[in-house]
Design a protein around this motif. Structure first.
Motif, PDB file in Angstrom:
ATOM      1  N   VAL A  48      39.771  37.895  29.531  1.00 41.56           N
ATOM      2  CA  VAL A  48      40.320  39.437  30.155  1.00 41.56           C
ATOM      3  C   VAL A  48      41.211  40.256  30.197  1.00 41.56           C
ATOM      4  CG1 VAL A  48      39.857  40.766  32.390  1.00 41.56           C
ATOM      5  CG2 VAL A  48      38.775  38.888  32.486  1.00 41.56           C
ATOM      6  N   PHE A  49      41.093  41.596  29.244  1.00 47.57           N
ATOM      7  CA  PHE A  49      42.603  42.415  28.544  1.00 47.57           C
ATOM      8  C   PHE A  49      43.484  42.093  30.132  1.00 47.57           C
ATOM      9  CE2 PHE A  49      44.806  45.780  28.382  1.00 47.57           C
ATOM     10  CZ  PHE A  49      45.271  46.263  26.544  1.00 47.57           C
ATOM     11  N   PRO A  50      44.572  41.857  29.810  1.00 49.59           N
ATOM     12  CA  PRO A  50      45.864  41.618  31.164  1.00 49.59           C
ATOM     13  C   PRO A  50      46.196  42.910  31.512  1.00 49.59           C
ATOM     14  CG  PRO A  50      46.816  41.104  28.658  1.00 49.59           C
ATOM     15  CD  PRO A  50      45.083  41.832  28.001  1.00 49.59           C
ATOM     16  N   ILE A  51      45.498  44.212  31.326  1.00 48.06           N
ATOM     17  CA  ILE A  51      46.518  45.117  32.217  1.00 48.06           C
ATOM     18  C   ILE A  51      45.017  45.703  32.578  1.00 48.06           C
ATOM     19  CG2 ILE A  51      47.991  47.198  32.395  1.00 48.06           C
ATOM     20  CD1 ILE A  51      49.819  45.761  29.980  1.00 48.06           C
ATOM     21  N   ALA A  92      49.051  43.873  35.913  1.00 51.50           N
ATOM     22  CA  ALA A  92      48.836  42.541  34.864  1.00 51.50           C
ATOM     23  C   ALA A  92      47.816  41.759  35.517  1.00 51.50           C
ATOM     24  CB  ALA A  92      50.237  42.275  34.459  1.00 51.50           C
ATOM     25  N   LEU A  93      46.756  41.275  34.922  1.00 48.41           N
ATOM     26  CA  LEU A  93      46.004  40.804  35.418  1.00 48.41           C
ATOM     27  C   LEU A  93      45.482  39.479  34.662  1.00 48.41           C
ATOM     28  CD1 LEU A  93      42.618  42.890  35.239  1.00 48.41           C
ATOM     29  CD2 LEU A  93      44.588  42.806  36.892  1.00 48.41           C
ATOM     30  N   ALA A  94      45.164  38.265  35.151  1.00 50.17           N
ATOM     31  CA  ALA A  94      44.491  36.770  34.293  1.00 50.17           C
ATOM     32  C   ALA A  94      43.716  37.076  33.391  1.00 50.17           C
ATOM     33  CB  ALA A  94      44.195  36.376  36.020  1.00 50.17           C
ATOM     34  N   ALA A  95      44.203  36.537  32.323  1.00 52.47           N
ATOM     35  CA  ALA A  95      43.095  36.991  31.253  1.00 52.47           C
ATOM     36  C   ALA A  95      42.133  35.890  31.745  1.00 52.47           C
ATOM     37  CB  ALA A  95      44.123  36.376  30.652  1.00 52.47           C
ATOM     38  N   GLU A  96      41.889  34.830  32.244  1.00 50.89           N
ATOM     39  CA  GLU A  96      41.895  33.866  32.046  1.00 50.89           C
ATOM     40  C   GLU A  96      41.528  32.421  33.692  1.00 50.89           C
ATOM     41  OE1 GLU A  96      40.576  29.792  30.439  1.00 50.89           O
ATOM     42  OE2 GLU A  96      42.067  30.431  28.680  1.00 50.89           O
ATOM     43  N   GLY A 126      52.705  28.415  41.097  1.00 50.05           N
ATOM     44  CA  GLY A 126      51.632  26.841  40.751  1.00 50.05           C
ATOM     45  C   GLY A 126      50.118  27.456  41.400  1.00 50.05           C
ATOM     46  N   GLN A 127      50.116  29.141  41.719  1.00 50.36           N
ATOM     47  CA  GLN A 127      49.079  29.504  42.308  1.00 50.36           C
ATOM     48  C   GLN A 127      47.119  29.132  41.600  1.00 50.36           C
ATOM     49  OE1 GLN A 127      48.581  32.201  44.925  1.00 50.36           O
ATOM     50  NE2 GLN A 127      46.258  33.291  44.566  1.00 50.36           N
ATOM     51  N   ARG A 128      46.689  28.485  42.027  1.00 52.43           N
ATOM     52  CA  ARG A 128      44.888  29.140  41.042  1.00 52.43           C
ATOM     53  C   ARG A 128      44.813  29.870  41.073  1.00 52.43           C
ATOM     54  NH1 ARG A 128      42.054  26.684  37.770  1.00 52.43           N
ATOM     55  NH2 ARG A 128      39.834  27.359  37.629  1.00 52.43           N
ATOM     56  N   VAL A 129      44.414  31.140  39.845  1.00 55.43           N
ATOM     57  CA  VAL A 129      43.789  32.355  40.053  1.00 55.43           C
ATOM     58  C   VAL A 129      42.661  32.629  39.370  1.00 55.43           C
ATOM     59  CG1 VAL A 129      46.261  33.522  39.858  1.00 55.43           C
ATOM     60  CG2 VAL A 129      45.007  32.882  38.219  1.00 55.43           C
ATOM     61  N   LEU A 130      41.625  33.969  39.690  1.00 58.33           N
ATOM     62  CA  LEU A 130      40.641  33.872  38.792  1.00 58.33           C
ATOM     63  C   LEU A 130      40.821  34.475  38.084  1.00 58.33           C
ATOM     64  CD1 LEU A 130      38.218  34.442  41.973  1.00 58.33           C
ATOM     65  CD2 LEU A 130      38.133  32.702  40.126  1.00 58.33           C
ATOM     66  N   ALA A 131      39.702  34.917  36.904  1.00 61.90           N
ATOM     67  CA  ALA A 131      39.691  36.028  35.922  1.00 61.90           C
ATOM     68  C   ALA A 131      39.680  37.375  36.167  1.00 61.90           C
ATOM     69  CB  ALA A 131      39.011  35.815  34.558  1.00 61.90           C
ATOM     70  N   GLY A 132      40.623  37.885  35.496  1.00 60.40           N
ATOM     71  CA  GLY A 132      40.600  39.102  36.095  1.00 60.40           C
ATOM     72  C   GLY A 132      41.894  39.475  37.604  1.00 60.40           C
ATOM     73  N   GLN A 133      42.667  38.421  38.225  1.00 60.28           N
ATOM     74  CA  GLN A 133      43.041  38.881  39.534  1.00 60.28           C
ATOM     75  C   GLN A 133      44.246  38.963  39.578  1.00 60.28           C
ATOM     76  OE1 GLN A 133      42.826  35.106  41.765  1.00 60.28           O
ATOM     77  NE2 GLN A 133      44.804  35.507  42.623  1.00 60.28           N
ATOM     78  N   PRO A 134      45.021  40.091  39.557  1.00 57.50           N
ATOM     79  CA  PRO A 134      46.313  40.305  39.691  1.00 57.50           C
ATOM     80  C   PRO A 134      47.088  39.441  39.904  1.00 57.50           C
ATOM     81  CG  PRO A 134      44.722  41.682  40.391  1.00 57.50           C
ATOM     82  CD  PRO A 134      44.252  40.839  40.568  1.00 57.50           C
ATOM     83  N   LEU A 186      38.567  46.016  33.002  1.00 59.87           N
ATOM     84  CA  LEU A 186      37.877  46.078  34.511  1.00 59.87           C
ATOM     85  C   LEU A 186      38.103  47.519  34.755  1.00 59.87           C
ATOM     86  CD1 LEU A 186      39.030  42.803  35.760  1.00 59.87           C
ATOM     87  CD2 LEU A 186      37.104  43.380  34.715  1.00 59.87           C
ATOM     88  N   LEU A 187      37.957  47.906  35.158  1.00 57.48           N
ATOM     89  CA  LEU A 187      37.685  49.454  35.399  1.00 57.48           C
ATOM     90  C   LEU A 187      39.434  49.139  36.838  1.00 57.48           C
ATOM     91  CD1 LEU A 187      37.136  52.054  35.736  1.00 57.48           C
ATOM     92  CD2 LEU A 187      35.468  51.998  37.319  1.00 57.48           C
ATOM     93  N   PHE A 188      38.937  48.031  37.893  1.00 57.51           N
ATOM     94  CA  PHE A 188      38.887  47.707  39.563  1.00 57.51           C
ATOM     95  C   PHE A 188      39.077  45.897  39.161  1.00 57.51           C
ATOM     96  CE2 PHE A 188      35.449  48.304  40.644  1.00 57.51           C
ATOM     97  CZ  PHE A 188      34.901  47.421  42.041  1.00 57.51           C
ATOM     98  N   TYR A 189      39.982  45.805  39.904  1.00 58.98           N
ATOM     99  CA  TYR A 189      39.771  44.153  40.707  1.00 58.98           C
ATOM    100  C   TYR A 189      39.439  43.594  42.121  1.00 58.98           C
ATOM    101  CZ  TYR A 189      39.797  39.813  41.411  1.00 58.98           C
ATOM    102  OH  TYR A 189      40.194  38.425  42.354  1.00 58.98           O
ATOM    103  N   ALA A 190      38.773  43.767  42.291  1.00 59.53           N
ATOM    104  CA  ALA A 190      38.756  42.882  44.395  1.00 59.53           C
ATOM    105  C   ALA A 190      37.693  41.656  43.601  1.00 59.53           C
ATOM    106  CB  ALA A 190      37.781  44.501  45.017  1.00 59.53           C
ATOM    107  N   ALA A 191      38.154  40.998  45.384  1.00 58.05           N
ATOM    108  CA  ALA A 191      37.698  39.479  45.243  1.00 58.05           C
ATOM    109  C   ALA A 191      36.302  39.906  45.149  1.00 58.05           C
ATOM    110  CB  ALA A 191      38.569  38.633  46.345  1.00 58.05           C
ATOM    111  N   GLN A 192      35.417  39.414  43.810  1.00 67.90           N
ATOM    112  CA  GLN A 192      34.144  38.920  44.251  1.00 67.90           C
ATOM    113  C   GLN A 192      33.760  39.261  45.724  1.00 67.90           C
ATOM    114  OE1 GLN A 192      31.492  37.722  41.544  1.00 67.90           O
ATOM    115  NE2 GLN A 192      33.258  38.514  39.406  1.00 67.90           N
TER     116      GLN A 192
END
Length: 310
Positions: A50-53, A85-89, A148-156, A197-203
């Motif tokens: 995922v593009f990181p910004i 800034a977004l999680a790349a994966e 230490g948190q786990r994040v999803l791809a695209g999550q800020p 991504l155009l935006f991020y929201a939890a699916q």
């Protein structure tokens, strides 16, 4: 640890982001990363990143450039101050706050085995270079994000800034990729074909978007628009100068109006929208999906469309 002298001041001090302050008209379809042809997608152990910004950016293709402490080991992605800034994966994050060179920094240990480094995150409390903030959630790191948190791809995961030895230079993200946790590789080829991504929201959560832009064309039940400004709720994001082309479904029940000189509005048909005129639109409240977040054609549904006075 990777060298953190990431910025050549003579290279970055010129005004790359006068256009982000509104000095240039929005251009269609993400001009900064337009490709002459669609290349094969490079992969990091099988994953397209995922593009990181989030929002409009400028790539510099600066990997390997000479720096005071050695070759540049990342890509400097120019972006507005405090751009998300977004999680790349998907993976796990680790905060790093003790480097004078890197400033506020975050590691992302991706599920693919790739380690990503996000350097020069924000340390400003205002939209100026005030240096009054610290490397904490809500300033450098995403609100509510824990070390230490786990994040999803695209999550800020953070906000673009100019902390560390980038202080006073145009805000940007120094982004590194280390497959298998080893030596850095050039991010540029991966960023050119990354999922933007155009935006991020939890699916599965409900979102609405408010957008302004220029009409490109109307088709049967669809509006093609070049989006300039986007606001997302309840995510609380505002993105400007996007230059992002979208195709939005406009169902028969949507409210389509044209403003009048007296401040009122009159109902009109979608076909009355003229290419090049400004349009404001609001989407229906909907559940976030991968297609909606990527801005795929038809994934967003308009609830109201407002055209300017004739």
């Amino acid at each position: 640890m990777t060298r953190f002298r990431t910025t050549a001041r003579a290279f970055l001090l010129f005004a790359l982001f006068g256009l982000l302050a509104g000095t240039a008209a929005a251009k269609p379809a993400d001009p900064f990363v337009r490709l002459p042809s669609k290349p094969a997608k490079p992969r990091i152990q099988g994953k397209q990143i995922v593009f990181p910004i989030l929002g409009r950016t400028q790539l510099t293709n600066s990997f390997g450039d000479p720096r005071g402490q050695g070759a540049h080991e990342g890509e400097d992605i120019m972006a507005p101050r405090k751009a998300p800034a977004l999680a790349a994966e998907a993976g796990r994050v680790k905060f790093h706050t003790g480097s004078g060179r890197a400033g506020c920094m975050l590691y992302l240990y991706g599920d693919s085995g790739t380690k990503y480094m996000y350097i020069h995150l924000n340390n400003d409390l205002t939209m100026t270079n005030d240096n009054r903030g610290t490397c904490v959630q809500g300033v450098a790191f995403a609100r509510g994000l824990k070390d230490g948190q786990r994040v999803l791809a695209g999550q800020p995961v953070g906000f673009v800034g100019d902390s560390g030895d980038a202080d006073g230079i145009s805000p940007h993200l120094h982004f590194e990729m280390h497959p298998g946790g080893g030596a850095a590789v050039a991010p540029y080829p991966h960023l050119r074909v990354a999922k933007r991504l155009l935006f991020y929201a939890a699916q599965g959560t409900t979102f609405t978007l408010a957008m302004t832009g220029k009409v490109v064309a109307t088709e049967s039940g669809q509006l093609r628009v070049n989006v300039g400004t986007l606001r997302g709720s309840p995510m609380g994001i505002t993105l400007r100068n996007l230059g992002r082309g979208l195709t939005i479904n406009v169902p028969a029940g949507a409210l389509i109006e044209r403003s009048r000189q007296d401040g009122t509005a009159v109902p009109v048909g979608l076909a009355s929208a003229k290419p090049g005129e400004t349009v404001s639109l609001w989407t229906e409240a909907a559940l976030a999906t991968a297609d909606a977040q990527a801005g795929k054609a038809g994934a967003l549904i308009a609830e109201r469309v407002l055209l300017p006075s004739a």
